[in-house]
Design an enzyme around this catalytic site. Sequence first.
Site, PDB file in Angstrom:
ATOM      1  CD  GLU A   1      27.119 -12.095  11.793  1.00 15.64           C
ATOM      2  OE1 GLU A   1      28.342 -12.185  11.673  1.00 15.64           O
ATOM      3  OE2 GLU A   1      26.558 -12.057  12.893  1.00 15.64           O
TER       4      GLU A   1
ATOM      5  CE1 TYR B   1      -9.058 -25.713   2.354  1.00 14.03           C
ATOM      6  CE2 TYR B   1     -10.117 -27.612   3.368  1.00 14.03           C
ATOM      7  CZ  TYR B   1      -9.338 -26.475   3.469  1.00 14.03           C
ATOM      8  OH  TYR B   1      -8.842 -26.104   4.697  1.00 14.03           O
TER       9      TYR B   1
ATOM     10  CG  ASN C   1      30.361  -9.471  16.763  1.00 11.93           C
ATOM     11  OD1 ASN C   1      31.499  -9.394  16.316  1.00 11.93           O
ATOM     12  ND2 ASN C   1      30.078 -10.032  17.924  1.00 11.93           N
TER      13      ASN C   1
ATOM     14  CE  LYS D   1      -5.806 -19.846   6.013  1.00  8.26           C
ATOM     15  NZ  LYS D   1      -5.427 -21.143   5.460  1.00  8.26           N
TER      16      LYS D   1
ATOM     17  CD  GLN E   1      -6.394 -25.048   9.329  1.00  8.55           C
ATOM     18  OE1 GLN E   1      -7.591 -24.907   9.118  1.00  8.55           O
ATOM     19  NE2 GLN E   1      -5.915 -25.680  10.384  1.00  8.55           N
TER      20      GLN E   1
ATOM     21  CE  LYS F   1      33.937 -10.794  17.845  1.00  8.39           C
ATOM     22  NZ  LYS F   1      34.291 -11.194  16.499  1.00  8.39           N
TER      23      LYS F   1
ATOM     24  CG  ASN G   1     -13.710 -25.609   0.914  1.00  9.26           C
ATOM     25  OD1 ASN G   1     -13.346 -25.536   2.085  1.00  9.26           O
ATOM     26  ND2 ASN G   1     -14.144 -26.727   0.370  1.00  9.26           N
TER      27      ASN G   1
ATOM     28  CB  SER H   1      31.828 -10.379  22.168  1.00 10.31           C
ATOM     29  OG  SER H   1      32.330 -11.395  23.014  1.00 10.31           O
TER      30      SER H   1
ATOM     31  CG  HIS I   1      36.400 -16.622  -8.992  1.00  7.66           C
ATOM     32  ND1 HIS I   1      35.836 -17.842  -9.304  1.00  7.66           N
ATOM     33  CD2 HIS I   1      36.537 -15.966 -10.181  1.00  7.66           C
ATOM     34  CE1 HIS I   1      35.666 -17.931 -10.615  1.00  7.66           C
ATOM     35  NE2 HIS I   1      36.075 -16.802 -11.169  1.00  7.66           N
TER      36      HIS I   1
HETATM   37  N1  ARG Z   1      -9.258 -22.949   8.240  1.00 10.13           N
HETATM   38  C1  ARG Z   1      -9.439 -23.497   6.939  1.00 10.13           C
HETATM   39  C2  ARG Z   1      -8.190 -23.206   6.081  1.00 10.13           C
HETATM   40  O1  ARG Z   1      -7.453 -22.376   6.456  1.00 10.13           O
HETATM   41  C3  ARG Z   1     -10.608 -22.874   6.288  1.00 10.13           C
HETATM   42  C4  ARG Z   1     -11.242 -23.722   5.274  1.00 10.13           C
HETATM   43  C5  ARG Z   1     -11.915 -24.884   5.904  1.00 10.13           C
HETATM   44  N2  ARG Z   1     -12.595 -25.676   4.950  1.00 10.13           N
HETATM   45  C6  ARG Z   1     -12.916 -26.920   5.212  1.00 10.13           C
HETATM   46  N3  ARG Z   1     -13.544 -27.550   4.265  1.00 10.13           N
HETATM   47  N4  ARG Z   1     -12.628 -27.506   6.322  1.00 10.13           N
HETATM   48  O2  ARG Z   1      -7.954 -23.827   5.086  1.00 10.13           O
END
Ligand code: ARG
Length: 459
Positions: free
Chosen positions: A291, A318, A286, A326, A323, A284, A111, A278, A157
């Site tokens: 975009e 936690y 583009n 990420k 998780q 075309k 954690n 296109s 506008h």
């Molecule tokens: N893979 C977990 C995350 O990204 C790591 C931490 C895991 N901790 C736990 N108490 N399961 O959050």
Amino acid sequence: MTKKVWGGRFRENINETVDAFNSSIGFDGRLYAQDIEGSMAHCRMLAKQGIISDDDAARILDALTEIKREIERGELRITDEHEDIHTFVEKALIEKTGAVGEKIHTARSRNDQVALDVRMYVREAVERVSGMIKELQKALVGVAGKNIELIMPGYTHLQPAQPVLLAHHLMAYYEMLKRDRQRFEDSIKRVNILPLGSAALAGTTFNLDREMVAKELGFDSVSMNSMDAVSDRDFVIEFIFASSVLMMHLSRLSEDMIIWSSMEFGYVALPDAFCTGSSIMPQKKNPDILELIRGKTGRVYGNLISLLTVMKGLPLTYNKDMQEDKEALFDTIDTISQCLSVITMLLGRVTFNGDSMKKATQDGYIMATDLADYLVNKGMTFRSAHETAGKIVLYAIDRKKHLEELSLEEYKGFAVQIDSDVFKWLEPASAIKRRNITGGTGSEAVEKAINRAKKETAS
Ligand code: ARG
């Protein structure tokens, strides 16, 4: 599937589908360098505090260095049978050092470990992104400087409003990006705080030297509440928020250029190498790249909302929900990096069409405000000058004439104060000249802004 680090209290192995569902190794492998660097600092500190022996520490450090090298050379592959990058590195360490490696997790939890890794990752990302924003700012300053004489209609506008320098319009984006960089860089104060030492949530019974670890890893301070430290993802949210605002700016710049590159406007020619065609319409060309930048803004906003939502109902401390931070973070970093690099390259190669812009300044009655200002200078109140200029515009519209095509007699019919100097006054270039107020579109003001910007982005 490898043996779980937490397997002791379990009667049966984890279900395979559950294991795959639970694992983060598929995306957190990106944190390997941070994870290893963090472990090395932790290890040195454990030895210094007499929690592990110097010999053990030396073996662990050697092995971690080797693991890093092997990952980088592709000799050690981060594979799916591991739960996450933390258990992967620990397993690799134990494979190399046996029981000695089993000591690395003393006084540590995944954690505080994951919080540490992500903070280090974000810290580096901020620096990289800030550098890329600066490159884009330089590109803007470059194009602005190269086209300093071009006058175009400014819009409100999306209706023609008043003449402005193209350079002034472009430099507006410079200012936005300046705030973006500030936002990223300011966030470092809140990112660069060491969570390690918080352990699972309560701190640890071991006598750690957290300050030493902070110093080794380049953190400015240590976290003050272990429960907060392991459950805080504000810094990730803040990064994605800063990214969202950045993307909003890139999206608006893209939109401006998409409009300008349309046949109807024809202000800008995009380099062929940055456009696509296109499959059916041979003529075309583009602006797909712009975009896509506009479109990718949506996914970065999505990442922000997704993480805000993930966090909002979590009891301390936690929870595995976290998780999910990420993928949102990594996707954001990848997206903004790509967008910044592409748009910077594109800007370096755009060419502007002064004639189309000039023509546009002649349509649309964009000198009407200046006409009102003229009347004020001749003694009218602004309100009645506005009314009179409005009537003159209507009169010209009815006769399908531009303002400069009306005769002096026609002007005098509206206000006797109007003289022949009105024609010079109504040239868009005169309007620019009159706006050298700080922050205005006057050539001198814009040149000053460009010079200031050059200084700000030097180095
Ligand atoms: N893979 C977990 C995350 O990204 C790591 C931490 C895991 N901790 C736990 N108490 N399961 O959050």
